[in-house]
Design a protein around this motif. Structure first.
Motif, PDB file in Angstrom:
ATOM      1  N   MET A   1       0.847  -1.160   0.000  1.00 20.99           N
ATOM      2  CA  MET A   1       0.000   0.000   0.000  1.00 20.99           C
ATOM      3  C   MET A   1       0.903   1.237   0.000  1.00 20.99           C
ATOM      4  SD  MET A   1      -2.928   0.657   2.698  1.00 20.99           S
ATOM      5  CE  MET A   1      -3.980   1.992   2.591  1.00 20.99           C
ATOM      6  N   LYS A   2       0.673   2.104  -0.948  1.00 23.48           N
ATOM      7  CA  LYS A   2       1.493   3.293  -1.063  1.00 23.48           C
ATOM      8  C   LYS A   2       0.781   4.484  -0.428  1.00 23.48           C
ATOM      9  CE  LYS A   2       3.978   2.071  -5.163  1.00 23.48           C
ATOM     10  NZ  LYS A   2       4.464   2.515  -6.437  1.00 23.48           N
ATOM     11  N   GLY A   3       1.498   5.386   0.133  1.00 25.36           N
ATOM     12  CA  GLY A   3       0.963   6.601   0.723  1.00 25.36           C
ATOM     13  C   GLY A   3       0.434   6.359   2.129  1.00 25.36           C
ATOM     14  N   SER A   4       0.364   7.405   2.845  1.00 20.65           N
ATOM     15  CA  SER A   4      -0.086   7.349   4.229  1.00 20.65           C
ATOM     16  C   SER A   4      -1.587   7.639   4.295  1.00 20.65           C
ATOM     17  CB  SER A   4       0.689   8.379   5.039  1.00 20.65           C
ATOM     18  OG  SER A   4       0.085   8.561   6.289  1.00 20.65           O
ATOM     19  N   PRO A   5      -2.353   6.874   5.101  1.00 21.72           N
ATOM     20  CA  PRO A   5      -3.788   7.153   5.252  1.00 21.72           C
ATOM     21  C   PRO A   5      -4.038   8.554   5.827  1.00 21.72           C
ATOM     22  CG  PRO A   5      -3.270   4.998   6.157  1.00 21.72           C
ATOM     23  CD  PRO A   5      -1.981   5.640   5.784  1.00 21.72           C
ATOM     24  N   VAL A   6      -3.160   9.011   6.691  1.00 14.69           N
ATOM     25  CA  VAL A   6      -3.316  10.342   7.274  1.00 14.69           C
ATOM     26  C   VAL A   6      -3.135  11.401   6.189  1.00 14.69           C
ATOM     27  CG1 VAL A   6      -2.370  11.975   8.957  1.00 14.69           C
ATOM     28  CG2 VAL A   6      -2.573   9.552   9.545  1.00 14.69           C
ATOM     29  N   LEU A   7      -2.160  11.198   5.314  1.00 14.74           N
ATOM     30  CA  LEU A   7      -1.917  12.135   4.222  1.00 14.74           C
ATOM     31  C   LEU A   7      -3.104  12.160   3.257  1.00 14.74           C
ATOM     32  CD1 LEU A   7       0.046  14.086   2.878  1.00 14.74           C
ATOM     33  CD2 LEU A   7       1.025  12.127   1.674  1.00 14.74           C
ATOM     34  N   ARG A   8      -3.684  11.006   2.979  1.00  9.30           N
ATOM     35  CA  ARG A   8      -4.871  10.934   2.103  1.00  9.30           C
ATOM     36  C   ARG A   8      -6.053  11.655   2.747  1.00  9.30           C
ATOM     37  NH1 ARG A   8      -4.999   4.831  -0.380  1.00  9.30           N
ATOM     38  NH2 ARG A   8      -3.037   4.980  -1.521  1.00  9.30           N
ATOM     39  N   ALA A   9      -6.241  11.501   4.048  1.00 10.34           N
ATOM     40  CA  ALA A   9      -7.336  12.162   4.746  1.00 10.34           C
ATOM     41  C   ALA A   9      -7.162  13.674   4.710  1.00 10.34           C
ATOM     42  CB  ALA A   9      -7.430  11.662   6.185  1.00 10.34           C
ATOM     43  N   ILE A  10      -5.933  14.144   4.909  1.00  7.10           N
ATOM     44  CA  ILE A  10      -5.658  15.579   4.864  1.00  7.10           C
ATOM     45  C   ILE A  10      -5.907  16.116   3.454  1.00  7.10           C
ATOM     46  CG2 ILE A  10      -3.823  17.306   5.043  1.00  7.10           C
ATOM     47  CD1 ILE A  10      -2.683  15.636   7.369  1.00  7.10           C
ATOM     48  N   LEU A  11      -5.470  15.379   2.445  1.00  7.57           N
ATOM     49  CA  LEU A  11      -5.679  15.782   1.060  1.00  7.57           C
ATOM     50  C   LEU A  11      -7.177  15.848   0.724  1.00  7.57           C
ATOM     51  CD1 LEU A  11      -4.363  16.479  -1.655  1.00  7.57           C
ATOM     52  CD2 LEU A  11      -4.377  14.041  -2.177  1.00  7.57           C
ATOM     53  N   LEU A  12      -7.942  14.864   1.171  1.00  6.20           N
ATOM     54  CA  LEU A  12      -9.378  14.839   0.924  1.00  6.20           C
ATOM     55  C   LEU A  12     -10.080  15.998   1.637  1.00  6.20           C
ATOM     56  CD1 LEU A  12     -11.836  13.414  -0.299  1.00  6.20           C
ATOM     57  CD2 LEU A  12     -11.950  12.031   1.782  1.00  6.20           C
ATOM     58  N   ALA A  13      -9.710  16.265   2.872  1.00  8.37           N
ATOM     59  CA  ALA A  13     -10.312  17.357   3.629  1.00  8.37           C
ATOM     60  C   ALA A  13     -10.020  18.707   2.972  1.00  8.37           C
ATOM     61  CB  ALA A  13      -9.828  17.344   5.071  1.00  8.37           C
ATOM     62  N   LEU A  15      -9.366  19.247  -0.175  1.00 14.89           N
ATOM     63  CA  LEU A  15     -10.118  19.290  -1.430  1.00 14.89           C
ATOM     64  C   LEU A  15     -11.580  19.652  -1.175  1.00 14.89           C
ATOM     65  CD1 LEU A  15     -10.062  18.781  -4.494  1.00 14.89           C
ATOM     66  CD2 LEU A  15     -10.670  16.416  -4.008  1.00 14.89           C
ATOM     67  N   MET A  16     -12.182  19.071  -0.143  1.00 14.71           N
ATOM     68  CA  MET A  16     -13.579  19.379   0.189  1.00 14.71           C
ATOM     69  C   MET A  16     -13.728  20.839   0.613  1.00 14.71           C
ATOM     70  SD  MET A  16     -14.807  15.858   2.040  1.00 14.71           S
ATOM     71  CE  MET A  16     -16.412  16.478   2.415  1.00 14.71           C
ATOM     72  N   LEU A  17     -12.775  21.340   1.394  1.00 14.51           N
ATOM     73  CA  LEU A  17     -12.828  22.750   1.786  1.00 14.51           C
ATOM     74  C   LEU A  17     -12.658  23.665   0.583  1.00 14.51           C
ATOM     75  CD1 LEU A  17     -10.815  22.777   5.131  1.00 14.51           C
ATOM     76  CD2 LEU A  17     -13.243  23.233   4.809  1.00 14.51           C
ATOM     77  N   ALA A  18     -11.774  23.309  -0.316  1.00 16.55           N
ATOM     78  CA  ALA A  18     -11.538  24.137  -1.498  1.00 16.55           C
ATOM     79  C   ALA A  18     -12.786  24.211  -2.379  1.00 16.55           C
ATOM     80  CB  ALA A  18     -10.357  23.586  -2.291  1.00 16.55           C
ATOM     81  N   LEU A  19     -13.527  23.133  -2.524  1.00 15.00           N
ATOM     82  CA  LEU A  19     -14.743  23.124  -3.330  1.00 15.00           C
ATOM     83  C   LEU A  19     -15.956  23.616  -2.546  1.00 15.00           C
ATOM     84  CD1 LEU A  19     -14.337  19.751  -5.258  1.00 15.00           C
ATOM     85  CD2 LEU A  19     -13.955  22.064  -6.111  1.00 15.00           C
ATOM     86  N   GLY A  20     -15.939  23.423  -1.255  1.00 13.69           N
ATOM     87  CA  GLY A  20     -17.084  23.797  -0.427  1.00 13.69           C
ATOM     88  C   GLY A  20     -17.267  25.291  -0.289  1.00 13.69           C
ATOM     89  N   TRP A  21     -16.179  26.035  -0.188  1.00  9.22           N
ATOM     90  CA  TRP A  21     -16.278  27.478   0.012  1.00  9.22           C
ATOM     91  C   TRP A  21     -16.946  28.192  -1.174  1.00  9.22           C
ATOM     92  CZ3 TRP A  21     -16.591  30.617   3.778  1.00  9.22           C
ATOM     93  CH2 TRP A  21     -16.430  31.978   3.580  1.00  9.22           C
ATOM     94  N   PRO A  22     -16.553  27.954  -2.425  1.00 10.30           N
ATOM     95  CA  PRO A  22     -17.264  28.610  -3.544  1.00 10.30           C
ATOM     96  C   PRO A  22     -18.729  28.170  -3.638  1.00 10.30           C
ATOM     97  CG  PRO A  22     -15.168  27.747  -4.298  1.00 10.30           C
ATOM     98  CD  PRO A  22     -15.369  27.248  -2.906  1.00 10.30           C
ATOM     99  N   LEU A  23     -18.993  26.919  -3.352  1.00  8.78           N
ATOM    100  CA  LEU A  23     -20.374  26.443  -3.380  1.00  8.78           C
ATOM    101  C   LEU A  23     -21.213  27.158  -2.329  1.00  8.78           C
ATOM    102  CD1 LEU A  23     -22.403  24.495  -4.592  1.00  8.78           C
ATOM    103  CD2 LEU A  23     -21.677  22.790  -2.932  1.00  8.78           C
ATOM    104  N   HIS A  24     -20.662  27.348  -1.157  1.00 14.43           N
ATOM    105  CA  HIS A  24     -21.361  28.071  -0.096  1.00 14.43           C
ATOM    106  C   HIS A  24     -21.656  29.509  -0.526  1.00 14.43           C
ATOM    107  CE1 HIS A  24     -22.451  29.572   3.841  1.00 14.43           C
ATOM    108  NE2 HIS A  24     -21.510  30.506   3.722  1.00 14.43           N
ATOM    109  N   LEU A  25     -20.676  30.169  -1.129  1.00 20.05           N
ATOM    110  CA  LEU A  25     -20.874  31.545  -1.582  1.00 20.05           C
ATOM    111  C   LEU A  25     -21.948  31.645  -2.668  1.00 20.05           C
ATOM    112  CD1 LEU A  25     -17.215  32.916  -1.696  1.00 20.05           C
ATOM    113  CD2 LEU A  25     -18.974  33.365   0.009  1.00 20.05           C
ATOM    114  N   LEU A  26     -21.963  30.695  -3.587  1.00 15.24           N
ATOM    115  CA  LEU A  26     -22.965  30.713  -4.650  1.00 15.24           C
ATOM    116  C   LEU A  26     -24.377  30.517  -4.110  1.00 15.24           C
ATOM    117  CD1 LEU A  26     -21.186  28.699  -7.468  1.00 15.24           C
ATOM    118  CD2 LEU A  26     -21.747  31.119  -7.469  1.00 15.24           C
TER     119      LEU A  26
END
Length: 140
Positions: A1-13, A15-26
């Motif tokens: 298994m490549k990559g750290s689960p913690v790193l994947r969780a941080i990356l996913l979080a 990404l969700m924040l980056a997409l969530g903020w413009p959606l909230h504003l719209l």
């Protein structure tokens, strides 16, 4: 298994924040615009003086005129011709009136409704029925 689960969780979080903020504003801007539009009085909400002439083919026992489900005029034993003046909103798209007539016998009968719009146009509609009739009459 490549990559750290913690790193994947941080990356996913992130990404969700980056997409969530413009959606909230719209969505927030859409709600504000809707609230402002509903708070401002429009032409369609201003009551207009609407002359109405009802002509019956034979004597009726009762007639009732409704607008948006509310009775705006009614009369027992109306004359063969009744002139009524209603104070209702009449938007440029028109209005619908609910008409209920009780004639009492089973012979075919008619009611002619003549409405004068605020701009002076005369609109005419007819309701046919037997014994008692309920109808929605559009005036575009």
């Amino acid at each position: 298994m490549k990559g750290s689960p913690v790193l994947r969780a941080i990356l996913l979080a992130s990404l969700m924040l980056a997409l969530g903020w413009p959606l909230h504003l719209l969505t927030q801007k859409g709600e504000d615009a809707h609230e402002q539009a509903s708070a401002q009085p429009t032409e369609s909400r201003v009551a207009e003086r609407l002359p109405l002439v009802l002509t019956f083919s034979k004597p009726a026992e009762r007639v009732e005129i409704r607008h948006l489900g509310v009775v705006v005029w009614s009369k027992d034993q109306p004359a063969l011709q009744e002139a009524v003046e209603l104070n209702l909103p009449f938007p440029k798209e028109g209005a619908e009136l609910g008409v209920s007539v009780v004639w009492g016998d089973s012979a075919a009968s008619a009611l002619r409704i003549q409405l004068t719009t605020p701009d002076g146009s005369e609109l005419e509609r007819t309701v046919w029925g037997t014994a008692s009739t309920e109808s929605i009459v559009p005036f575009p």
